[in-house]
Design a protein around this motif. Structure first.
Motif, PDB file in Angstrom:
ATOM      1  N   LEU A  60     -47.999  -8.079  24.858  1.00  0.00           N
ATOM      2  CA  LEU A  60     -48.895  -7.177  25.570  1.00  0.00           C
ATOM      3  C   LEU A  60     -50.223  -7.853  25.883  1.00  0.00           C
ATOM      4  O   LEU A  60     -50.768  -7.712  26.974  1.00  0.00           O
ATOM      5  N   ARG A  61     -50.757  -8.565  24.902  1.00  0.00           N
ATOM      6  CA  ARG A  61     -52.026  -9.297  25.068  1.00  0.00           C
ATOM      7  C   ARG A  61     -51.794 -10.763  24.754  1.00  0.00           C
ATOM      8  O   ARG A  61     -50.984 -11.088  23.879  1.00  0.00           O
ATOM      9  N   ARG A  75     -45.296  -5.349  24.954  1.00  0.00           N
ATOM     10  CA  ARG A  75     -45.536  -4.706  26.247  1.00  0.00           C
ATOM     11  C   ARG A  75     -44.348  -3.797  26.580  1.00  0.00           C
ATOM     12  O   ARG A  75     -43.291  -4.256  27.024  1.00  0.00           O
ATOM     13  N   GLU A 119     -44.394   4.101  28.124  1.00  0.00           N
ATOM     14  CA  GLU A 119     -45.491   4.242  27.169  1.00  0.00           C
ATOM     15  C   GLU A 119     -46.403   5.412  27.517  1.00  0.00           C
ATOM     16  O   GLU A 119     -46.930   6.080  26.637  1.00  0.00           O
ATOM     17  N   ARG A 149     -50.632   0.218  23.202  1.00  0.00           N
ATOM     18  CA  ARG A 149     -51.806   0.166  24.070  1.00  0.00           C
ATOM     19  C   ARG A 149     -52.937   1.052  23.536  1.00  0.00           C
ATOM     20  O   ARG A 149     -54.102   0.675  23.586  1.00  0.00           O
ATOM     21  N   GLN A 186     -55.553  -3.402  28.887  1.00  0.00           N
ATOM     22  CA  GLN A 186     -55.473  -4.317  27.751  1.00  0.00           C
ATOM     23  C   GLN A 186     -56.079  -5.688  28.038  1.00  0.00           C
ATOM     24  O   GLN A 186     -56.608  -6.336  27.136  1.00  0.00           O
ATOM     25  N   LEU A 201     -53.396   3.150  30.487  1.00  0.00           N
ATOM     26  CA  LEU A 201     -52.631   2.361  29.522  1.00  0.00           C
ATOM     27  C   LEU A 201     -52.107   1.073  30.115  1.00  0.00           C
ATOM     28  O   LEU A 201     -50.991   0.651  29.815  1.00  0.00           O
TER      29      LEU A 201
END
Length: 306
Positions: A48-49, A197, A203, A214, A251, A305
């Motif tokens: 995700l990050r 992610r 999500e 998130r 994010q 998000l």
């Protein structure tokens, strides 16, 4: 009279021994390690990050902190909180007993009540300076992933035993419901701390009910207003009700951690364990400024998000 007291004490001790593991430790261990391994695989596949630190070093530190925390749980959670649960059940103390709630309804309401009141404990950890000293250890992690869910200082967990005991007494939480809830919050913590992610539409749907990766990423932001949001552990309803829900921060605009602790050299295993006992720092970056979110949040993005 003395014989009756001894008999009651023996009965209580027997009850404590017989329910100390109302859910198989093997099952709990399987769920814990299973979720951890699966999350690690997904973090490598769909991050995700973008990580900013060496993951192996971070996992080593977080597991080390978790090892000391496990000792705190061993000597506080089971003898104290579980003992209170056994006592409350044997004496029929608490709301569930007063309302004569049992079976699945009693278990479900117990889990909801524990999750609701854990929201307040989390808020206290952020608002009360002495408690923040210990909870800060969790937040100074410079990346956020499943291993961060293990990163709780033993002092925080030891102190939480008293709050958790009050929860058990007030609501009349059974030993089974208590251990089930511990399994659930451990699993959900691994989930929402994960650096996975998920499909954005999925999500957005999940975030209407439960805390997601998130949402919790926003909670770990160096921007204070964002850190003081999304306090829920399982359900998001408590954040909605208390207006602490925030889902409108992309994010890729989040810096993880605490602004006054951005140097990884001081955040090693022993540095983190000793953090509560050092002089605390104000919420400022190295240049003395407090991080702010300059961009205006668009109202239509309450569930961005991104």
């Amino acid at each position: 009279m003395r014989e009756v007291l001894h008999r009651n004490e023996d009965s209580l001790l027997y009850s404590l021994e017989s329910v100390s593991d109302p859910i198989s430790p093997l099952l709990r261990g399987f769920v814990f390690f299973g979720v951890f391994v699966v999350a690690q695989l997904f973090e490598a596949w769909r991050p995700l990050r973008k990580p900013t630190q060496n993951k192996r070093r971070r996992v080593f530190i977080n597991v080390g902190i978790a090892a000391t925390a496990a000792l705190a749980l061993r000597f506080t959670f089971f003898p104290v909180v579980m003992g209170v649960a056994v006592f409350a059940e044997s004496r029929q103390i608490g709301l569930t007993h007063y309302l004569q709630l049992s079976g699945l309804i009693g278990i479900a309401l117990s889990v909801v009540a524990l999750d609701w009141t854990l929201y307040y404990w989390h808020g206290m950890l952020h608002k009360i300076p002495f408690l923040w000293r210990f909870h800060n250890v969790h937040h100074v992690d410079l990346d956020l992933d499943t291993s961060t869910a293990l990163r709780f200082h033993f002092g925080e967990l030891a102190m939480s035993a008293f709050y958790r005991s009050a929860q058990v007494l007030i609501f009349g939480i059974s030993p089974f419901s208590l251990v089930l809830f511990e399994m659930l919050i451990t699993t959900f913590a691994q989930f929402h701390h994960s650096n996975v992610r998920l499909p954005i539409g999925f999500e957005r749907f999940l975030s209407k009910a439960i805390i997601t990766p998130r949402l919790h990423g926003i909670h770990h932001s160096i921007v204070r207003q964002e850190t003081d949001s999304n306090f829920g552990t399982i359900l998001t309803i408590w954040d909605y009700l208390h207006t602490t829900f925030r889902g409108n921060v992309p994010q890729d605009r989040i810096t993880i951690g605490v602004p006054s602790f951005q140097d990884p050299r001081e955040l090693g295993l022993f540095g983190a364990l000793g953090l509560p006992f050092r002089r605390q720092r104000v919420w400022r970056t190295i240049d003395g400024s407090e991080p702010q979110r300059i961009e205006e949040a668009r109202e239509s993005e309450s569930h961005l998000l991104a």
